[in-house]
Structures are given as structure tokens and as C-alpha cells.
Scaffold this active site. Structure first.
Site, PDB file in Angstrom:
ATOM      1  N   GLU A 147     -49.630 -29.762 -13.060  1.00 25.31           N
ATOM      2  CA  GLU A 147     -49.292 -30.624 -14.198  1.00 25.31           C
ATOM      3  C   GLU A 147     -50.300 -31.756 -14.367  1.00 25.31           C
ATOM      4  OE1 GLU A 147     -47.171 -30.324 -16.551  1.00 25.31           O
ATOM      5  OE2 GLU A 147     -45.918 -28.681 -15.858  1.00 25.31           O
ATOM      6  N   ARG A 186     -52.543 -32.019 -17.794  1.00 28.82           N
ATOM      7  CA  ARG A 186     -52.228 -33.162 -18.653  1.00 28.82           C
ATOM      8  C   ARG A 186     -53.288 -34.260 -18.528  1.00 28.82           C
ATOM      9  NH1 ARG A 186     -48.712 -30.553 -21.829  1.00 28.82           N
ATOM     10  NH2 ARG A 186     -47.006 -29.683 -20.604  1.00 28.82           N
ATOM     11  N   ASP A 242     -48.477 -17.015 -16.683  1.00 29.43           N
ATOM     12  CA  ASP A 242     -49.126 -17.066 -17.991  1.00 29.43           C
ATOM     13  C   ASP A 242     -50.570 -17.549 -18.017  1.00 29.43           C
ATOM     14  OD1 ASP A 242     -48.238 -19.582 -17.285  1.00 29.43           O
ATOM     15  OD2 ASP A 242     -47.065 -19.940 -19.097  1.00 29.43           O
ATOM     16  N   GLU A 290     -46.320 -22.580 -27.650  1.00 24.73           N
ATOM     17  CA  GLU A 290     -46.996 -21.281 -27.534  1.00 24.73           C
ATOM     18  C   GLU A 290     -46.949 -20.436 -28.812  1.00 24.73           C
ATOM     19  OE1 GLU A 290     -46.482 -22.916 -23.647  1.00 24.73           O
ATOM     20  OE2 GLU A 290     -44.999 -22.561 -25.224  1.00 24.73           O
TER      21      GLU A 290
END
Length: 594
Positions: free
Chosen positions: A274, A278, A407, A541
Site C-alpha cells: 500500500e 500510494r 491482479d 477498475e
């Protein structure tokens, strides 16, 4: 040598010249050591005692004899091995000449070395003597002061390194800020999206400035524990959106906050994944768009703090890291302490750029090693399971998903190839091999003709597709140009089919917003059937896939589908609050209309 010079008068030939010899001027008979008087034996014993004491003193009391000697004897060779400062070139070393004339300089060098040894020994003995005379409290105080000084030195070196980044020529990317569309209808829609972004930003600034997120209903700031004590996730993640939307005042105030307040020196455990996507991704994209050095400096600083996550037996990084202590671990629920494919596979792009921006190859080496580990492993049916143990280097449970847990690993493979100007052949091969296996074993078509990507659990298919999986439509289109065996058209078609399925997952709900997951079993298609899947958390997405499909095909339906989502989002008031993912959504909306 000095030692032989000291001992020769005592053990030399009895007939040697001098007062004690039998030559001219000698008044005493020649005699061997056995004929020494008692006083002479006593003097001899004292000399040997002093010599032995000096040796043992050097062994036990010198601060670091190995480093001391290396400083004396290897000084010249070390100096030759040190690289010159950045931007300077060292003159080539002179070629070795003949030995003639070198004896004098060699003798002088030997004398200098011996003088330095004596000086260092005397200083070390003085320091040892002074230390032994101190009280225990004073010794402990000195040790503490030395530790503090060492830490300060390290800090200073890090700051100097951050300030001494290599000089780079900044080129603003083409299309970073686009022209206004000619179509007045499109201009109006773009203005509406920008208005939504400004509304979101202003409310975040009003109620949660400097914190990670805004809770839109309670109007309070919120800081997810995924970021530990690092603050400002919304500010950093929004930088590229603000820049592209030409919100110049907002971008300026965000930059000033980063410069003055963004702090990574926290004693807290963070999610490596993360924080990478980010904070690190936000800083890198802001630098490449604006050329502002503060973003490069902060990105390299953060990258250095993330490096200890790779300190595992295999080099597969931990999911969680205390960025002060450097101690890492994995999520306890992740298949016996495994690392997660989507997490350790979603570092490559940022870390490759860190090596480019810092001049330090270690970042690239860390992520390239991940590929080495993966390429050594057998893949079940050519598929990548979601869990990998960082200690044993073996797969965890055989669960394969192109949605959550897997993913962005696949996304980063194709983007690594494109980012390398299509020279990263390893990344290209890994991507297309993976897509082939996904198409063979996971991609299915429903009875109603909807193409979906199922999940694979130990050889059995679960006919479920998550909202996260919907990014794959855009990914297939993005990778179509390099598809092997003339399959470019097939990959574009595959992307279009996934885009249609994901649009159906939106269109078949009462509020026209897609669920977290939807199923293709029990007589249903693209519908959430379980209560714990019937929620929507601003995921980008589906809109991302619309954006890619619009860019590659210019089919107007993708713009229309995106605008439908904008209208619903605005109608239900979701833009009133500001969450990190909303930045990605509005960025995608805006680009749909570019």
C-alpha cells in the site's frame, strides 16, 4: 628490522667491534650468552618482558587492530579502488615503470609507515590507560556518546545522499496536460468531473487536511493502519490528478505540504504494497509530470526505508514492515505466513524508477530477484498461485486469481515491458505465457455469452469474478500490440468482452453501481448472490478498463458507460467525501474525455 637491531647487540658475535667485543678498544674477553653476569641476565629479562607486554597490549587494548593495520598497509590500494565523486573523472593511473630509482621512495614510504605505526600504538596505549582510570559510569557515558555520534553521522550521510542525487534532464511527458476538446458536450462533461474533483478536494482540505482519508458522513479524518503513522495519503495520491486537471493552486499547496510535513521517520508497521502504490507511486508520478525535485528526493528517501522488507532468505519481501526497526512479517492469515503475489509483484515499476532516479542499482536488483525466484519454480498448469513462502521459496496453497491477491502482478509484467521501451524480454515472456495459461484454464463464457475470468482453487474452478478482476479488460488491450502469433486482434477482442461483462455487473444492479464480486453459477450471470459481496467501495477498475478501451478503439460506448457511472456517483453523493480510491476514479473519468 627494528627488532633485529634491538637484539643484535645482545646476541651478536662476541668478536664484534665495540667496548664489549674483542676488537680494538675491547677490554674484556669474548664470551657467549652463557657467560653473562647476573645483572646482564636481569637486563635481558626486562627487555624481553617489555617486548612481550607490548605485544599483548597491542592485542588486547588497541581499539581495532585490523582496521588500524589496513589503514596503514592498504591505504594506497583502497584509495585507488574508491570511485571518484559524481561528475568528476579521475586521471588514469600512470603505467608501471622500471624499478630503477624506486628504492629511495620505497625506503621513505617504509619509514613513514613505521613512524605512523609507532604513533598509532602510542596513542592507543594512552587511550587504553586513560580508559582504565575512568569510573564505570564515565565509560558507559562515553559509549552512549559514541553511539549517538555514529547515528548522527549516518543520518548526515543519508541526508547528503538525498541531496546529492544524480543530475537528470527533465522532459515533460507528451500529453501530460491536454487541449480542450472541440466537442462542446465533451467539454461540459470534463468541466463537471473537474468540479467534482474540486468539491472532493475542498472538503478533504476542510475536514481532514494532512490525514490519510476523509470519512464523508461524519466529516472526520481517518488514518488507516495500512500506512502506520505516515500521514497524507490522499495528498500524495492526488498529486498527478491535480496536475493533469490543471488545478494549479491545489497542486502547489499539496507540494508545499509534502515539502514541509511528509515524514517517513515513524516507528510503525506499514503495508509495503500500500505504501508503495500510494506514496511511492504518487511521488514518482508527480515528479515525472512536474519535474519538482522534492518529489524525487522524498521518493528515494521512502524507497530506502522499504529496502529491509527484502531481508528474507529468498529475497521475496515481507508484506508488513516496521520502517524504524526494519523488522518484517507477513499477514498471519496468508497461507502459513506466505507473501502475496499481488503485493510483492507490484513493486517492479516503482523500484526500477528508483534506481534510475537515485543512481543506486540496489532497488532494481531487489525486484529483479523476485523474477529469478518465480522463474525457478514450477507453475501448476503454467499458473501463478497467490501465495509464496519467503523462507522456503515454495508456493503456499494453490489458489489462483486475476482479481484480489493476484491482479496487479500481471499488470506490472506488461507495463514493465512497455516501460522499458519494449526491451524487457523477460517481463514480456512472463506476461504472455501467463495470459496463455489464464485463457486456457480460467477464462470461460456464460450461457448468456458473457466472458468472465474464474478463480482456480487446487484444480477446481469457482465461477466468481471480483470487481478487482475488471482491470484485466484494459490490460489485455494494453498488451495487444505485442501479442505473439498475430493475436493482436484477439487480445483487443478479449479486452472488449471483459469490459462488456463488467458493464453488465453495473447495469444489472438497482443503483447501477457494480458489486464487489459477482457470480456465474446457479442460473445467475454477473450478479452478486452473497450478502458479503453486495457493496461498492469506489474501486476504479471498471472505469480504468473503459478508459483503455476508449483510447485503443475510440468506440463511443466506452465514454457513455463511463459517464453513466459519473452520473450515478454524483447522484448518490459519493463525491462529497474524499477517499483515496476516488482520486483514481476521477482521474480515469477525466481521461475518458481526453
Amino acid at each position: 628490522s627494528p627488532v633485529s637491531g634491538l637484539l643484535l647487540p645482545l646476541f651478536g658475535s662476541p668478536a664484534g667491534p665495540g667496548p664489549l667485543g674483542g676488537g680494538p678498544g675491547g677490554g674484556r674477553k669474548a664470551s657467549g650468552p652463557s657467560a653473562f653476569r647476573l645483572t646482564e641476565k636481569f637486563v635481558l629479562l626486562l627487555v624481553f618482558s617489555a617486548f612481550i607486554t607490548l605485544c599483548f597490549g597491542a592485542i588486547f587494548f588497541l581499539p581495532d587492530s585490523s582496521k588500524l593495520l589496513s589503514g596503514v598497509f592498504f591505504h594506497s590500494s583502497t584509495a585507488l579502488q574508491q570511485p571518484p565523486p559524481r561528475g568528476e573523472q579521475r586521471a588514469p593511473a600512470p603505467e608501471a615503470g622500471p624499478a630503477a630509482g624506486s628504492s629511495g621512495s620505497a625506503g621513505e614510504a617504509a619509514a613513514e609507515n613505521l613512524a605512523k605505526i609507532r604513533e598509532d600504538h602510542e596513542r592507543a596505549l594512552r587511550e587504553a590507560k586513560e580508559t582504565l582510570q575512568k569510573l564505570p559510569e564515565e565509560i558507559r557515558r562515553d559509549i552512549r556518546q559514541d553511539k549517538e555520534k555514529l547515528l548522527q553521522d549516518r543520518r548526515g550521510r543519508k541526508e547528503a545522499g538525498a541531496a546529492g542525487l544524480p543530475s537528470l534532464l527533465f522532459r515533460k511527458p507528451v500529453g501530460a496536460v491536454g487541449q480542450e476538446p472541440a466537442d462542446p458536450n465533451v467539454r461540459q462533461k470534463r468541466a463537471k468531473i473537474k468540479e467534482m474533483m474540486k468539491h472532493s478536494w475542498d472538503n478533504y482540505k476542510r475536514y481532514a487536511w494532512g490525514l490519510n482519508e476523509l470519512k464523508p458522513i461524519s466529516k472526520q479524518g481517518h488514518s488507516s493502519n495500512l500506512f502506520g503513522n505516515i500521514q497524507g495519503a490522499t495528498i500524495v495520491d492526488a498529486l498527478d490528478t491535480l496536475y493533469i486537471m490543471e488545478m494549479k493552486d491545489e497542486f502547489k499547496e499539496a507540494k508545499e505540504w509534502v515539502e514541509k510535513n511528509l515524514d517517513f521517520s515513524v516507528n510503525a508497521e506499514i503495508s509495503v504494497f500500500e505504501v508503495n502504490i500510494r506514496f511511492l507511486g504518487g511521488l514518482l508520478s508527480a515528479y515525472y509530470l512536474s519535474g519538482e525535485e522534492i518529489f524525487r528526493k522524498k521518493a528515494v528517501e521512502l524507497g530506502e526505508k522499504l529496502l529491509p522488507a527484502f531481508n528474507t532468505p529468498t529475497g521475496i519481501p515481507w508484506a508488513l514492515l516496521n520502517i524504524k526497526s526494519g523488522i518484517g512479517r507477513n499477514w498471519p492469515w496468508a497461507s502459513g505466513g506466505s507473501s502475496i503475489l499481488a503485493e510483492f509483484g507490484t513493486l517492479h515499476l516503482e523500484f526500477i524508477h528508483l534506481s534510475h532516479l537515485s543512481g543506486n542499482p540496489v532497488f532494481a536488483e531487489k525486484v529483479m530477484n523476485i523474477r529469478k525466484v518465480l522463474n525457478r519454480l514450477d507453475k501448476p498448469e503454467g499458473l501463478y498461485p497467490n501465495y509464496l513462502n519467503p523462507s522456503s521459496g515454495q508456493w503456499g496453497q494453490h489458489h489462483v486469481s486475476v482479481g484480489g491477491l493476484g491482479d496487479s502482478f500481471y499488470e506490472y509484467l506488461i507495463k514493465a515491458w512497455l516501460m522499458s521501451d519494449k526491451t524487457d524480454e523477460e517481463g514480456k515472456k512472463m506476461y504472455y505465457d501467463a495470459v496463455q495459461s489464464i485463457e486456457t484454464h480460467l477464462i470461460r463464457k456464460s450461457s448468456g455469452g458473457l466472458t468472465y475470468i474464474a478463480e482456480w482453487k487446487g484444480g477446481l474452478l469457482e465461477h466468481k469474478m471480483g470487481h478487482l478482476t475488471c482491470f484485466a479488460g484494459g490490460m489485455f488491450a494494453l498488451g495487444a500490440d505485442g501479442a505473439p502469433n498475430g493475436k493482436t486482434g484477439h487480445h483487443i477482442e478479449l479486452g472488449a468482452e471483459i469490459a462488456r461483462t463488467c458493464h453488465e455487473s453495473y447495469d444489472r444492479t438497482s443503483v447501477k453501481l457494480g458489486p464487489e464480486a459477482f457470480r456465474f453459477d446457479g442460473g445467475v450471470e454477473a450478479i452478486a448472490t452473497r450478502q458479503n459481496e453486495k457493496y461498492y467501495i469506489l474501486r476504479p477498475e471498471v472505469i480504468e478498463t473503459y478508459m483503455y478501451m476508449w483510447r485503443f478503439t475510440h468506440d463511443p460506448k466506452y465514454r457513455q458507460w463511463g459517464w453513466e457511472a459519473v452520473e450515478v456517483t454524483h447522484f448518490v453523493g459519493l463525491s462529497g467525501g474524499f477517499l483515496v480510491c476516488l482520486v483514481e476514479r476521477e482521474f480515469s473519468y477525466y481521461n475518458l474525455l481526453s
